[in-house]
Design a protein around this motif. Structure first.
Motif, PDB file in Angstrom:
ATOM      1  N   ALA A 195     -64.447  13.118   2.875  1.00  0.00           N
ATOM      2  CA  ALA A 195     -63.201  13.863   2.732  1.00  0.00           C
ATOM      3  C   ALA A 195     -62.174  12.983   2.023  1.00  0.00           C
ATOM      4  O   ALA A 195     -62.263  11.758   2.061  1.00  0.00           O
ATOM      5  N   GLY A 196     -61.237  13.627   1.382  1.00  0.00           N
ATOM      6  CA  GLY A 196     -60.157  12.926   0.711  1.00  0.00           C
ATOM      7  C   GLY A 196     -58.923  13.800   0.721  1.00  0.00           C
ATOM      8  O   GLY A 196     -58.966  14.965   1.130  1.00  0.00           O
ATOM      9  N   ALA A 197     -57.817  13.246   0.279  1.00  0.00           N
ATOM     10  CA  ALA A 197     -56.562  13.987   0.252  1.00  0.00           C
ATOM     11  C   ALA A 197     -55.855  13.726  -1.069  1.00  0.00           C
ATOM     12  O   ALA A 197     -56.067  12.693  -1.708  1.00  0.00           O
ATOM     13  N   ALA A 198     -55.032  14.688  -1.469  1.00  0.00           N
ATOM     14  CA  ALA A 198     -54.235  14.536  -2.687  1.00  0.00           C
ATOM     15  C   ALA A 198     -52.791  14.851  -2.358  1.00  0.00           C
ATOM     16  O   ALA A 198     -52.488  15.670  -1.483  1.00  0.00           O
ATOM     17  N   PHE A 199     -51.906  14.181  -3.080  1.00  0.00           N
ATOM     18  CA  PHE A 199     -50.474  14.279  -2.850  1.00  0.00           C
ATOM     19  C   PHE A 199     -49.796  14.464  -4.199  1.00  0.00           C
ATOM     20  O   PHE A 199     -50.261  13.955  -5.216  1.00  0.00           O
ATOM     21  N   LEU A 200     -48.690  15.187  -4.215  1.00  0.00           N
ATOM     22  CA  LEU A 200     -47.989  15.440  -5.470  1.00  0.00           C
ATOM     23  C   LEU A 200     -46.607  16.010  -5.201  1.00  0.00           C
ATOM     24  O   LEU A 200     -46.270  16.343  -4.066  1.00  0.00           O
ATOM     25  N   VAL A 201     -45.841  16.110  -6.257  1.00  0.00           N
ATOM     26  CA  VAL A 201     -44.497  16.665  -6.181  1.00  0.00           C
ATOM     27  C   VAL A 201     -44.476  17.955  -6.996  1.00  0.00           C
ATOM     28  O   VAL A 201     -44.914  17.971  -8.148  1.00  0.00           O
ATOM     29  N   LEU A 202     -43.989  19.029  -6.375  1.00  0.00           N
ATOM     30  CA  LEU A 202     -43.850  20.327  -7.037  1.00  0.00           C
ATOM     31  C   LEU A 202     -42.370  20.590  -7.286  1.00  0.00           C
ATOM     32  O   LEU A 202     -41.564  20.463  -6.361  1.00  0.00           O
ATOM     33  N   HIS A 203     -42.037  20.937  -8.504  1.00  0.00           N
ATOM     34  CA  HIS A 203     -40.637  21.283  -8.814  1.00  0.00           C
ATOM     35  C   HIS A 203     -40.606  22.692  -9.393  1.00  0.00           C
ATOM     36  O   HIS A 203     -41.256  22.967 -10.399  1.00  0.00           O
ATOM     37  N   ASP A 228     -46.316  13.198 -10.371  1.00  0.00           N
ATOM     38  CA  ASP A 228     -46.631  12.108  -9.458  1.00  0.00           C
ATOM     39  C   ASP A 228     -47.826  12.419  -8.557  1.00  0.00           C
ATOM     40  O   ASP A 228     -47.837  12.093  -7.369  1.00  0.00           O
ATOM     41  N   ALA A 229     -48.850  13.046  -9.116  1.00  0.00           N
ATOM     42  CA  ALA A 229     -50.049  13.409  -8.346  1.00  0.00           C
ATOM     43  C   ALA A 229     -50.988  12.216  -8.220  1.00  0.00           C
ATOM     44  O   ALA A 229     -51.153  11.446  -9.160  1.00  0.00           O
ATOM     45  N   TYR A 230     -51.578  12.073  -7.039  1.00  0.00           N
ATOM     46  CA  TYR A 230     -52.626  11.087  -6.842  1.00  0.00           C
ATOM     47  C   TYR A 230     -53.488  11.502  -5.657  1.00  0.00           C
ATOM     48  O   TYR A 230     -53.058  12.268  -4.799  1.00  0.00           O
ATOM     49  N   ALA A 231     -54.731  11.014  -5.644  1.00  0.00           N
ATOM     50  CA  ALA A 231     -55.675  11.314  -4.574  1.00  0.00           C
ATOM     51  C   ALA A 231     -56.147  10.013  -3.951  1.00  0.00           C
ATOM     52  O   ALA A 231     -56.078   8.952  -4.576  1.00  0.00           O
ATOM     53  N   ARG A 232     -56.624  10.125  -2.700  1.00  0.00           N
ATOM     54  CA  ARG A 232     -57.114   8.964  -1.964  1.00  0.00           C
ATOM     55  C   ARG A 232     -58.343   9.321  -1.148  1.00  0.00           C
ATOM     56  O   ARG A 232     -58.492  10.464  -0.727  1.00  0.00           O
ATOM     57  N   VAL A 233     -59.169   8.331  -0.913  1.00  0.00           N
ATOM     58  CA  VAL A 233     -60.275   8.413   0.044  1.00  0.00           C
ATOM     59  C   VAL A 233     -60.254   7.111   0.836  1.00  0.00           C
ATOM     60  O   VAL A 233     -59.706   6.110   0.379  1.00  0.00           O
ATOM     61  N   SER A 234     -60.866   7.133   2.018  1.00  0.00           N
ATOM     62  CA  SER A 234     -60.866   5.933   2.855  1.00  0.00           C
ATOM     63  C   SER A 234     -61.911   4.911   2.407  1.00  0.00           C
ATOM     64  O   SER A 234     -61.746   3.721   2.625  1.00  0.00           O
ATOM     65  N   SER A 235     -62.993   5.402   1.769  1.00  0.00           N
ATOM     66  CA  SER A 235     -64.048   4.508   1.285  1.00  0.00           C
ATOM     67  C   SER A 235     -64.894   5.264   0.261  1.00  0.00           C
ATOM     68  O   SER A 235     -64.784   6.479   0.132  1.00  0.00           O
ATOM     69  N   SER A 262     -53.843  24.319 -13.651  1.00  0.00           N
ATOM     70  CA  SER A 262     -54.838  23.241 -13.634  1.00  0.00           C
ATOM     71  C   SER A 262     -54.117  21.901 -13.697  1.00  0.00           C
ATOM     72  O   SER A 262     -53.134  21.748 -14.422  1.00  0.00           O
ATOM     73  N   VAL A 263     -54.632  20.951 -12.941  1.00  0.00           N
ATOM     74  CA  VAL A 263     -54.029  19.623 -12.920  1.00  0.00           C
ATOM     75  C   VAL A 263     -55.128  18.584 -12.779  1.00  0.00           C
ATOM     76  O   VAL A 263     -56.163  18.846 -12.156  1.00  0.00           O
ATOM     77  N   GLU A 264     -54.939  17.439 -13.409  1.00  0.00           N
ATOM     78  CA  GLU A 264     -55.848  16.312 -13.265  1.00  0.00           C
ATOM     79  C   GLU A 264     -55.154  15.290 -12.389  1.00  0.00           C
ATOM     80  O   GLU A 264     -54.050  14.836 -12.703  1.00  0.00           O
ATOM     81  N   ILE A 265     -55.810  14.930 -11.283  1.00  0.00           N
ATOM     82  CA  ILE A 265     -55.208  14.054 -10.286  1.00  0.00           C
ATOM     83  C   ILE A 265     -55.949  12.722 -10.283  1.00  0.00           C
ATOM     84  O   ILE A 265     -57.134  12.671  -9.956  1.00  0.00           O
ATOM     85  N   PRO A 266     -55.268  11.633 -10.651  1.00  0.00           N
ATOM     86  CA  PRO A 266     -55.937  10.331 -10.635  1.00  0.00           C
ATOM     87  C   PRO A 266     -56.149   9.840  -9.202  1.00  0.00           C
ATOM     88  O   PRO A 266     -55.310  10.039  -8.328  1.00  0.00           O
ATOM     89  N   VAL A 267     -57.306   9.210  -8.968  1.00  0.00           N
ATOM     90  CA  VAL A 267     -57.573   8.579  -7.678  1.00  0.00           C
ATOM     91  C   VAL A 267     -56.883   7.220  -7.713  1.00  0.00           C
ATOM     92  O   VAL A 267     -57.132   6.409  -8.603  1.00  0.00           O
ATOM     93  N   ALA A 304     -52.783   6.736 -15.811  1.00  0.00           N
ATOM     94  CA  ALA A 304     -51.729   7.049 -14.840  1.00  0.00           C
ATOM     95  C   ALA A 304     -50.391   7.222 -15.550  1.00  0.00           C
ATOM     96  O   ALA A 304     -49.637   8.148 -15.250  1.00  0.00           O
ATOM     97  N   ALA A 305     -50.098   6.354 -16.505  1.00  0.00           N
ATOM     98  CA  ALA A 305     -48.832   6.459 -17.230  1.00  0.00           C
ATOM     99  C   ALA A 305     -48.745   7.784 -17.975  1.00  0.00           C
ATOM    100  O   ALA A 305     -47.703   8.449 -17.962  1.00  0.00           O
ATOM    101  N   LEU A 306     -49.843   8.182 -18.604  1.00  0.00           N
ATOM    102  CA  LEU A 306     -49.840   9.469 -19.304  1.00  0.00           C
ATOM    103  C   LEU A 306     -49.708  10.626 -18.332  1.00  0.00           C
ATOM    104  O   LEU A 306     -48.993  11.598 -18.588  1.00  0.00           O
ATOM    105  N   SER A 307     -50.381  10.537 -17.179  1.00  0.00           N
ATOM    106  CA  SER A 307     -50.303  11.607 -16.179  1.00  0.00           C
ATOM    107  C   SER A 307     -48.899  11.756 -15.645  1.00  0.00           C
ATOM    108  O   SER A 307     -48.407  12.861 -15.453  1.00  0.00           O
ATOM    109  N   PHE A 308     -48.238  10.621 -15.395  1.00  0.00           N
ATOM    110  CA  PHE A 308     -46.899  10.676 -14.819  1.00  0.00           C
ATOM    111  C   PHE A 308     -45.861  11.008 -15.885  1.00  0.00           C
ATOM    112  O   PHE A 308     -44.850  11.632 -15.602  1.00  0.00           O
ATOM    113  N   ALA A 309     -46.114  10.592 -17.133  1.00  0.00           N
ATOM    114  CA  ALA A 309     -45.162  10.850 -18.202  1.00  0.00           C
ATOM    115  C   ALA A 309     -45.223  12.295 -18.672  1.00  0.00           C
ATOM    116  O   ALA A 309     -44.243  12.821 -19.183  1.00  0.00           O
TER     117      ALA A 309
END
Length: 179
Positions: A42-50, A30-37, A137-142, A12-17
């Motif tokens: 299904a899951g969702a991913a969130f990130l900041v685009l500049h 600041d990308a990350y993904a989530r699932v409920s279980s 291409s982007v790698e998004i940590p869960v 995560a530190a490398l991804s964010f750095a």
């Protein structure tokens, strides 16, 4: 602290750095993904685009290796306390010199028909498609531990009932799907 926690923290530190730039003016951070279980379909991913360029751009699509279908989604207030999640075909505008945040409770990347379970610390490989910048291409940590206050105070939203496509979801089901 377990080895898995330490390894995830390092990734995560490398991804964010080191935000994704590619050969474009779009920086993804600041990308990350989530699932409920673990059994979630299904899951969702969130990130900041500049957009560091001098021209507006638009995120128009997303592809990922972990889902049968990936779409750009948002929440729309249907009235009477009903929120509907829906595909945003036109995509999300990222004005020149501006930042656009895909966040819980708002615009996000939706992954439907997951072909494997996603656990904390896993990496989701995705391709974001922009009108001008092309494919990035982007790698998004869960991250299943991230608090919902990333971007906006999701807890302040009154979901009531939510619809995902034509399917109505209870407030609790919708909350679990995006938390």
């Amino acid at each position: 602290m377990s080895f898995k926690s330490i390894a995830f923290a390092a990734i995560a530190a490398l991804s964010f750095a080191a935000p994704a730039f590619a050969d474009s003016n779009i920086m993804i951070k600041d990308a990350y993904a989530r699932v409920s279980s673990k059994a979630a379909k299904a899951g969702a991913a969130f990130l900041v685009l500049h957009n560091m360029g001098s021209e507006d751009d638009r995120l128009v699509g997303v592809r990922t290796d972990v889902a049968a279908k990936s779409e750009l989604h948002t929440h729309k207030d249907m009235g009477d306390g009903v929120m509907k999640m829906m595909h945003v075909e036109e995509g999300f505008s990222v004005p020149a010199g501006e930042t656009y945040t895909l966040m819980r409770g708002g615009d996000h990347l939706m992954m439907m028909g997951l072909n494997r379970s996603l656990a904390h610390g896993d990496i989701v490989k995705a391709v974001l498609v922009f009108e001008n910048a092309g494919e990035i291409s982007v790698e998004i940590p869960v991250d299943l531990e991230r608090k919902p206050d990333h971007g906006m105070a999701h807890g302040d939203m009154n979901h009531g009932k939510m619809k995902h496509g034509d399917k109505e979801m209870s407030k609790d089901d919708a909350h679990k799907a995006h938390h």
